[in-house]
Structures are given as structure tokens and as C-alpha cells.
Design a protein around this motif. Structure first.
Motif, PDB file in Angstrom:
ATOM      1  N   GLU A 143       0.801  -1.231   0.000  1.00 40.84           N
ATOM      2  CA  GLU A 143       0.000   0.000   0.000  1.00 40.84           C
ATOM      3  C   GLU A 143       0.834   1.283   0.000  1.00 40.84           C
ATOM      4  O   GLU A 143       0.296   2.369   0.160  1.00 40.84           O
ATOM      5  N   THR A 144       2.141   1.171  -0.144  1.00 41.59           N
ATOM      6  CA  THR A 144       2.951   2.388  -0.212  1.00 41.59           C
ATOM      7  C   THR A 144       3.332   2.651  -1.667  1.00 41.59           C
ATOM      8  O   THR A 144       3.275   1.752  -2.518  1.00 41.59           O
ATOM      9  N   ALA A 178      -0.852   5.715   3.523  1.00 43.71           N
ATOM     10  CA  ALA A 178      -2.279   6.021   3.411  1.00 43.71           C
ATOM     11  C   ALA A 178      -2.490   7.526   3.493  1.00 43.71           C
ATOM     12  O   ALA A 178      -1.819   8.215   4.266  1.00 43.71           O
ATOM     13  N   TYR A 179      -3.441   8.044   2.699  1.00 45.56           N
ATOM     14  CA  TYR A 179      -3.742   9.478   2.730  1.00 45.56           C
ATOM     15  C   TYR A 179      -4.441   9.858   4.036  1.00 45.56           C
ATOM     16  O   TYR A 179      -4.121  10.861   4.658  1.00 45.56           O
ATOM     17  N   GLY A 183      -6.040   4.852   7.637  1.00 42.01           N
ATOM     18  CA  GLY A 183      -5.870   3.830   6.605  1.00 42.01           C
ATOM     19  C   GLY A 183      -7.105   3.741   5.730  1.00 42.01           C
ATOM     20  O   GLY A 183      -7.631   4.768   5.329  1.00 42.01           O
ATOM     21  N   VAL A 184      -7.618   2.514   5.461  1.00 40.47           N
ATOM     22  CA  VAL A 184      -8.805   2.417   4.594  1.00 40.47           C
ATOM     23  C   VAL A 184     -10.106   2.322   5.380  1.00 40.47           C
ATOM     24  O   VAL A 184     -11.121   1.916   4.843  1.00 40.47           O
ATOM     25  N   ALA A 315      -6.091   8.908  -2.174  1.00 37.01           N
ATOM     26  CA  ALA A 315      -6.884   8.098  -1.241  1.00 37.01           C
ATOM     27  C   ALA A 315      -7.280   6.740  -1.823  1.00 37.01           C
ATOM     28  O   ALA A 315      -7.904   5.940  -1.122  1.00 37.01           O
ATOM     29  N   THR A 318     -11.809   4.917  -0.848  1.00 37.53           N
ATOM     30  CA  THR A 318     -12.050   5.021   0.598  1.00 37.53           C
ATOM     31  C   THR A 318     -13.552   4.959   0.850  1.00 37.53           C
ATOM     32  O   THR A 318     -14.304   5.791   0.334  1.00 37.53           O
ATOM     33  N   THR A 349      -5.816  -2.048  -6.946  1.00 37.11           N
ATOM     34  CA  THR A 349      -4.450  -2.029  -6.394  1.00 37.11           C
ATOM     35  C   THR A 349      -3.678  -3.270  -6.850  1.00 37.11           C
ATOM     36  O   THR A 349      -2.474  -3.192  -7.066  1.00 37.11           O
TER      37      THR A 349
END
Ligand code: PLP
Ligand code: COI
Length: 368
Positions: A143-144, A178-179, A183-184, A315, A318, A349
Motif C-alpha cells: 500500500e505504499t 495512506a492518505y 488507513g482504509v 486516497a 475510501t 491495487t
């Protein structure tokens, strides 16, 4: 405007940063990148002038930009930007997602802001050039990514109000996790009824700083109310859903139909377009049409609308738990993430990180 004038060759001069961070410093940042606070060691800089077109492409040490106090951008906001990511695949290679779409959107933004259009091959080459020197800054944890921020602004020192004759284009890069800090996890969003983000005939469809400047007060209101983002309605009737301060919105109906606002004053998100394509690939119906806030409210109350989510590069996807307004709420703060929302997020993703085949040809390799 001779704005498509490009140099005969794409030859970037590269000046290495003598003060580049050590491996240890870089690894410490990559271990906990956050969003938008750390930057890599280099940046791209390309000049444009009305008489010389695009010229002097270069990669140079990341650092302050010298500006004349009369530079037009500081007074009249003639500026545009893009947001995209570089992803590290399991084999170490570095890829980006639909860069032609970002290049084309930047060209549309440029037209609206009376800035020169950077040709698509130049745009993509600028990303490759930055990754060639700063590729080690692309993190590899799940996720990065390395967030890439191309931008362009009026550098000419002139206080008359007209399109600038001297402009610079830059790319900077920032390792990203994560923005949202949670997280999500599903977020709450605040419905702004007092402020609009964009007006008819305005710059809403362009990715320009002024749209974000005008969203900040409403965003601050959202934050005060414990909400992660602000939701804007159309500025004419104050009735139709537009988008969030920095993301598009999608609603999922119980028959599996995905509905997203159609408006000429919102930013056409590349994430949204991709998610909707993945949904269509699954045989789901996608509707791009006007959606009123009443339809959203009634749909959730009646159970017709079963999921809602925000999407954008920063994001990703989300889930939205609740929309809070002055005198009503849509959904509930403890709502769980929707299944379709999360499975579309996973599929997107998986494609971006090379875990699923790239069946639409969306990925472009940036290294090697
Ligand atoms: N809308 C706004 C206002 C944005 O800032 C963004 C983010 O870039 C988006 C929508 C989503 O666009 P994209 O998916 O291309 O990142
Ligand atoms: C992006 O998603 O790239 C954006 O520009 C939105 C901003 C909220 C970071």
C-alpha cells in the motif's frame, strides 16, 4: 500561443544532489512515509517561454525555487498540477498508472488556465527522468508508493492581468502511505451547503490550485466536525452532488449499479474512470448522471443505496460511512466498508502493484 513547441530531442541535463540523504535516512522515511511531508532528493524543471517554447529540461537537486515577487502566480494564481503514483512491483521494477490520462488532463487544465500544454511524451519522460535518479525512494511495503506531483505555474514577473509569457513545469516526488490517518477505514464527510467549490463556466474541471484554495474553509469546517473530507454541491441549484475537496464520489445501488455525478465542474478522476471500467468488466451497470443530495439521502434511507465511496489517486478507494449535514445524516458513523467497494479497491491495487494482469494496458514502466 505556440504551446506545443517542443525541443528537437528529449535531452535532460542531470545535476546530482551533493546533499542527498543517506541510505539510513531514506530508509527511516520510507518505513513510515505518511502523506506529502517528505520529498526525494531531486526534481524536474522545464522552462517555457512564448518565444522559445519548451526548453532547458533538467533534473536538479530538490530545493527552493527562486521567484520574483511579481511572479504572476503569486498574484493571479495561474497554476495547475497533477497527482499520480509510482508503484514498486514484487520484482523490484517501478511502474505508473495511466500516465497518458494525467498528461491529457494536464493539457486540458493548461488550456483552461491559459498555460502552455506540455506534450504527452515530454510529461512521461519527465517522470522517467526523476525515477532514474530517485528510484530508490519508491517504497516496497504494501500500500505504499511514490506520489508524483507534476505542476506548472506562471513565473513571469508582470502585474498586468494576461496569460504569462514565462512558465515553468516541475515534478517533485513524495513517498506515500495512506492518505487518511485511519488507513482504509470508512470515513465521515461533511456536506457544505454554504460554500461551492466551482461555478458555472469556472475552473472546476481543471486541476488548479485555486479550486483547492477555495475548498479550504469548507474543509476546515469538515475537520471541526470530525469529518475527513468536505462534499460540495453544484453552485447553481445547490442540489446536485459534485465531489469532495480532493476526491470523486461513487454510490452503489442494491442491484449493483454504480452511479457517479456527471458535471462539467468536477475533476474527471482517473481512479474513478478505472474503477468504473473494472465494474463494467464485471457486468455491472455504470451510470454517469446528475445525482441530487435528496436522491442520495432517500436512497440510503430506503436501502436502495447500499455502499458509497470516495476515490482518487491519493486516497485510492475510501469507503464513506456517513455524510453529515447541518440537520441530517446519511448513513451512520459506524458503518462497515462495503464489499463491492473493497473488492474493486483490491482489484485496482492488484493491477497497480502488478499482482493481477494489466488487461487494459494501464501500466507504464518508469525504470529501466
Ligand atoms: N477530484 C478532485 C478535486 C481531486 O483533487 C482528485 C484527485 O486528484 C480527484 C477528484 C480524483 O482524481 P484522480 O483519480 O485522477 O486522482
Ligand atoms: C490526488 O489524489 O492526487 C490529489 O491531488 C488530491 C489531494 C487531496 C492530494
Amino acid at each position: 500561443m505556440k504551446n506545443l513547441l517542443a525541443p528537437a530531442e528529449l535531452s535532460f541535463a542531470v545535476t546530482k544532489n551533493d546533499s542527498a540523504r543517506s541510505v539510513e535516512e531514506r530508509e527511516a522515511i520510507l518505513a513510515d512515509p505518511g502523506f506529502g511531508t517528505n520529498f526525494t532528493d531531486h526534481m524536474v524543471d522545464i522552462c517555457w517561454s512564448e518565444w522559445g517554447g519548451w526548453h532547458r529540461p533538467r533534473v536538479q537537486p530538490y530545493g527552493p525555487i527562486a521567484l520574483d515577487p511579481a511572479a504572476a502566480v503569486l498574484h493571479y494564481g495561474q497554476e495547475i498540477f497533477e497527482g499520480m503514483k509510482a508503484y514498486r512491483h514484487a520484482d523490484g521494477s517501478i511502474w505508473t498508472f495511466r500516465p497518458e490520462a494525467n498528461a491529457e488532463r494536464m493539457q486540458r487544465s493548461a488550456r483552461r488556465l491559459a498555460l502552455p500544454e506540455l506534450p504527452t511524451d515530454y510529461f512521461i519522460e519527465s517522470l522517467r527522468q526523476l525515477v532514474a535518479v530517485d528510484g530508490d525512494w519508491v517504497p516496497s511495503a504494501p500500500e505504499t508508493s511514490l506520489y508524483l506531483r507534476p505542476f506548472m505555474f506562471a513565473k513571469e514577473a508582470f502585474l498586468g492581468v494576461r496569460p504569462a509569457k514565462k512558465v515553468n513545469y516541475y515534478v517533485i516526488a513524495s513517498p506515500a502511505g495512506a492518505y487518511f490517518t485511519g488507513g482504509v477505514a470508512p470515513v465521515a464527510i461533511w456536506l457544505s451547503t454554504e460554500y461551492a467549490r466551482a461555478g458555472r463556466g469556472g475552473t472546476g474541471a481543471a486541476k488548479t490550485g485555486g479550486n483547492y484554495a477555495s475548498s479550504l474553509l469548507a474543509q476546515a469546517e469538515a475537520t471541526e466536525r470530525g469529518c475527513a473530507q468536505v462534499l460540495f454541491l453544484d453552485s447553481v441549484e445547490g442540489k446536485y452532488v459534485e465531489e469532495l475537496g480532493g476526491m470523486n464520489v461513487v454510490l452503489v445501488y442494491k442491484d449493483g449499479t454504480l452511479v457517479t455525478p456527471l458535471s462539467d465542474s468536477i475533476l474527471e478522476g482517473i481512479t474513478r474512470d478505472s474503477i468504473l471500467q473494472l465494474a463494467e468488466d464485471r457486468g455491472l451497470t455504470v451510470e454517469r448522471r446528475r445525482v441530487s443530495i435528496d436522491e442520495w439521502r432517500e436512497g440510503v434511507a430506503s436501502g436502495d443505496i447500499v455502499e458509497m465511496f470516495a476515490c482518487g489517486t491519493a486516497a485510492v478507494v475510501t469507503p464513506i460511512a456517513v455524510v453529515k449535514a447541518e440537520d441530517f445524516e446519511i448513513g451512520s458513523a459506524d458503518a462497515a466498508a462495503g464489499d463491492l467497494t473493497m473488492s474493486l479497491r483490491q482489484e485496482l491495487t492488484d493491477i497497480q502493484y502488478g499482482r493481477l494482469p494489466d488487461r487494459h494496458g494501464w501500466l507504464t514502466r518508469l525504470d529501466g
